[in-house]
Each structure stands twice: as C-alpha cells, then as structure tokens.
Design a protein around this motif. Structure first.
Motif, PDB file in Angstrom:
ATOM      1  N   UNK A 150       0.829  -1.206   0.000  1.00 16.98           N
ATOM      2  CA  UNK A 150       0.000   0.000   0.000  1.00 16.98           C
ATOM      3  C   UNK A 150       0.865   1.258   0.000  1.00 16.98           C
ATOM      4  N   UNK A 151       0.569   2.178  -0.892  1.00 17.60           N
ATOM      5  CA  UNK A 151       1.318   3.434  -0.952  1.00 17.60           C
ATOM      6  C   UNK A 151       1.224   4.194   0.371  1.00 17.60           C
ATOM      7  N   UNK A 152       0.043   4.198   0.999  1.00 16.46           N
ATOM      8  CA  UNK A 152      -0.086   4.943   2.260  1.00 16.46           C
ATOM      9  C   UNK A 152       0.778   4.335   3.358  1.00 16.46           C
ATOM     10  N   UNK A 153       0.936   3.014   3.364  1.00 18.31           N
ATOM     11  CA  UNK A 153       1.811   2.398   4.357  1.00 18.31           C
ATOM     12  C   UNK A 153       3.267   2.755   4.062  1.00 18.31           C
ATOM     13  N   UNK A 170       3.835   8.846  16.202  1.00 18.22           N
ATOM     14  CA  UNK A 170       4.364   8.935  14.841  1.00 18.22           C
ATOM     15  C   UNK A 170       4.078   7.664  14.063  1.00 18.22           C
ATOM     16  N   UNK A 171       4.482   7.668  12.836  1.00 21.36           N
ATOM     17  CA  UNK A 171       4.232   6.526  11.960  1.00 21.36           C
ATOM     18  C   UNK A 171       4.776   5.239  12.544  1.00 21.36           C
ATOM     19  N   UNK A 172       5.808   5.315  13.381  1.00 26.45           N
ATOM     20  CA  UNK A 172       6.387   4.079  13.911  1.00 26.45           C
ATOM     21  C   UNK A 172       5.429   3.361  14.835  1.00 26.45           C
ATOM     22  N   UNK A 173       4.627   4.102  15.572  1.00 27.27           N
ATOM     23  CA  UNK A 173       3.818   3.442  16.582  1.00 27.27           C
ATOM     24  C   UNK A 173       2.330   3.452  16.280  1.00 27.27           C
ATOM     25  N   UNK A 174       1.871   4.346  15.470  1.00 21.51           N
ATOM     26  CA  UNK A 174       0.430   4.446  15.324  1.00 21.51           C
ATOM     27  C   UNK A 174      -0.034   4.521  13.877  1.00 21.51           C
ATOM     28  N   UNK A 175       0.432   5.493  13.127  1.00 19.11           N
ATOM     29  CA  UNK A 175      -0.039   5.643  11.748  1.00 19.11           C
ATOM     30  C   UNK A 175       0.267   4.372  10.973  1.00 19.11           C
ATOM     31  N   UNK A 176       1.503   3.976  10.967  1.00 15.57           N
ATOM     32  CA  UNK A 176       1.972   2.816  10.221  1.00 15.57           C
ATOM     33  C   UNK A 176       1.306   1.523  10.705  1.00 15.57           C
ATOM     34  N   UNK A 229       4.385   5.423   2.548  1.00 19.75           N
ATOM     35  CA  UNK A 229       4.588   6.838   2.913  1.00 19.75           C
ATOM     36  C   UNK A 229       4.652   6.993   4.430  1.00 19.75           C
ATOM     37  N   UNK A 230       3.847   6.219   5.158  1.00 20.26           N
ATOM     38  CA  UNK A 230       3.903   6.314   6.625  1.00 20.26           C
ATOM     39  C   UNK A 230       5.246   5.809   7.144  1.00 20.26           C
ATOM     40  N   UNK A 231       5.805   4.836   6.455  1.00 24.05           N
ATOM     41  CA  UNK A 231       7.130   4.327   6.832  1.00 24.05           C
ATOM     42  C   UNK A 231       8.189   5.415   6.643  1.00 24.05           C
ATOM     43  N   UNK A 232       8.100   6.145   5.552  1.00 27.20           N
ATOM     44  CA  UNK A 232       9.039   7.249   5.306  1.00 27.20           C
ATOM     45  C   UNK A 232       8.878   8.332   6.367  1.00 27.20           C
ATOM     46  N   UNK A 233       7.627   8.669   6.696  1.00 26.89           N
ATOM     47  CA  UNK A 233       7.393   9.648   7.762  1.00 26.89           C
ATOM     48  C   UNK A 233       8.019   9.154   9.062  1.00 26.89           C
ATOM     49  N   UNK A 234       7.843   7.891   9.366  1.00 27.49           N
ATOM     50  CA  UNK A 234       8.428   7.286  10.569  1.00 27.49           C
ATOM     51  C   UNK A 234       9.946   7.438  10.571  1.00 27.49           C
ATOM     52  N   UNK A 235      10.566   7.119   9.449  1.00 31.40           N
ATOM     53  CA  UNK A 235      12.025   7.228   9.340  1.00 31.40           C
ATOM     54  C   UNK A 235      12.479   8.670   9.525  1.00 31.40           C
ATOM     55  N   UNK A 281      -3.917  11.672   2.152  1.00 30.02           N
ATOM     56  CA  UNK A 281      -3.948  10.344   1.523  1.00 30.02           C
ATOM     57  C   UNK A 281      -4.852   9.401   2.321  1.00 30.02           C
ATOM     58  N   UNK A 282      -4.771   9.469   3.639  1.00 30.85           N
ATOM     59  CA  UNK A 282      -5.635   8.638   4.473  1.00 30.85           C
ATOM     60  C   UNK A 282      -7.100   8.998   4.255  1.00 30.85           C
ATOM     61  N   UNK A 283      -7.416  10.280   4.198  1.00 31.86           N
ATOM     62  CA  UNK A 283      -8.799  10.711   3.951  1.00 31.86           C
ATOM     63  C   UNK A 283      -9.312  10.170   2.625  1.00 31.86           C
ATOM     64  N   UNK A 284      -8.489  10.274   1.604  1.00 31.43           N
ATOM     65  CA  UNK A 284      -8.880   9.770   0.297  1.00 31.43           C
ATOM     66  C   UNK A 284      -9.147   8.277   0.306  1.00 31.43           C
ATOM     67  N   UNK A 285      -8.286   7.534   0.991  1.00 33.25           N
ATOM     68  CA  UNK A 285      -8.459   6.082   1.042  1.00 33.25           C
ATOM     69  C   UNK A 285      -9.669   5.699   1.880  1.00 33.25           C
ATOM     70  N   UNK A 286      -9.902   6.424   2.972  1.00 38.31           N
ATOM     71  CA  UNK A 286     -11.087   6.188   3.806  1.00 38.31           C
ATOM     72  C   UNK A 286     -12.347   6.377   2.964  1.00 38.31           C
TER      73      UNK A 286
END
Length: 136
Positions: A10-13, A45-51, A15-21, A111-116
C-alpha cells in the motif's frame, strides 16, 4: 487495479514508513528534544500508530474495519503535526526541517482521507466477505 495482497504494498503504508524514518532521524535522534517529547512523538508517529494502524486494519480484511483503523491513523497524523509545531516552538527543529515534516504529516492525512472515502464508497466489503461468498 490489481489486488493488493500485503499491507507493505500500500502506498499509504510506504509513505507512513518514510514519515516514521524522518521522525526518527530528525526528532528521536535529535539531542535538543527532551526525553518526554521524544517518547510522545515516537508513540504517535508513523512508527507506533499511523503505520501500525494501516497494517492492522488491512490484515482484518474488511473494508469497514480498515476504514476505522485508517481513521485512527489519520488522528495520529494530526497528533504528530501538533507535536511538530510544539517541537518547533521549543526550538528543537529548524524551520526547514519542521516544514518538511509538517508537510509530510499533512500529505499523510490527505492520503488517508482519500483512502477512507474510497473504502466507504466501495461496493466491495473486503476479503473476509468475498471468501464467504465463494464458500456458499
């Protein structure tokens, strides 16, 4: 559109990984941050919640549940943005780093809003429901 078999596709996952990094690189390994502030931004952050919510929602194999988990991810992306503003106000981040991370968090929310919206409007209810139809 090909069927996605793993949340890692998934592209959103991704991207969340990049945000986490980037949160890790610019906040968690930044000596200006106090320990409490590092822990707080790490948890949301993406490491614990978004991702993780994207991954968990995907694995539940129902679009309704997935949309609920994406909503939690979106809330966490907003929390990250708020914490980035606080970090900038405390001079933990320079302006260019702050703006880059804030833009990433805003784009993640969009991106999350769009996918939702896509999942809520989709006729397909998810894999666990498709399997039940196949077994009838």
């Amino acid at each position: 559109m090909p069927t996605i078999k793993n949340f890692e596709d998934l592209e959103i996952w991704q991207k969340s990984r990049i945000l986490c990094q980037n949160i890790d690189r610019h906040c968690l390994k930044n000596n200006k941050f106090q320990k409490h502030d590092q822990n707080q931004i790490d948890r949301s952050s993406a490491s614990a919640s978004v991702m993780d919510n994207i991954a968990e929602g995907f694995e539940r194999e129902g679009n309704r549940e997935f949309a609920n988990f994406l909503t939690m991810s979106k809330g966490s992306a907003g929390e990250v943005r708020s914490q980035l503003i606080r970090a900038f106000d405390r001079n933990y981040l320079d302006e260019s780093t702050f703006l880059m991370l804030k833009d990433e968090a805003i784009n993640m929310s969009k991106k999350l809003s769009g996918f939702i919206n896509y999942l809520k409007n989709s006729e397909d209810k998810g894999n666990k429901f498709n399997r039940n139809k196949e077994n009838e």
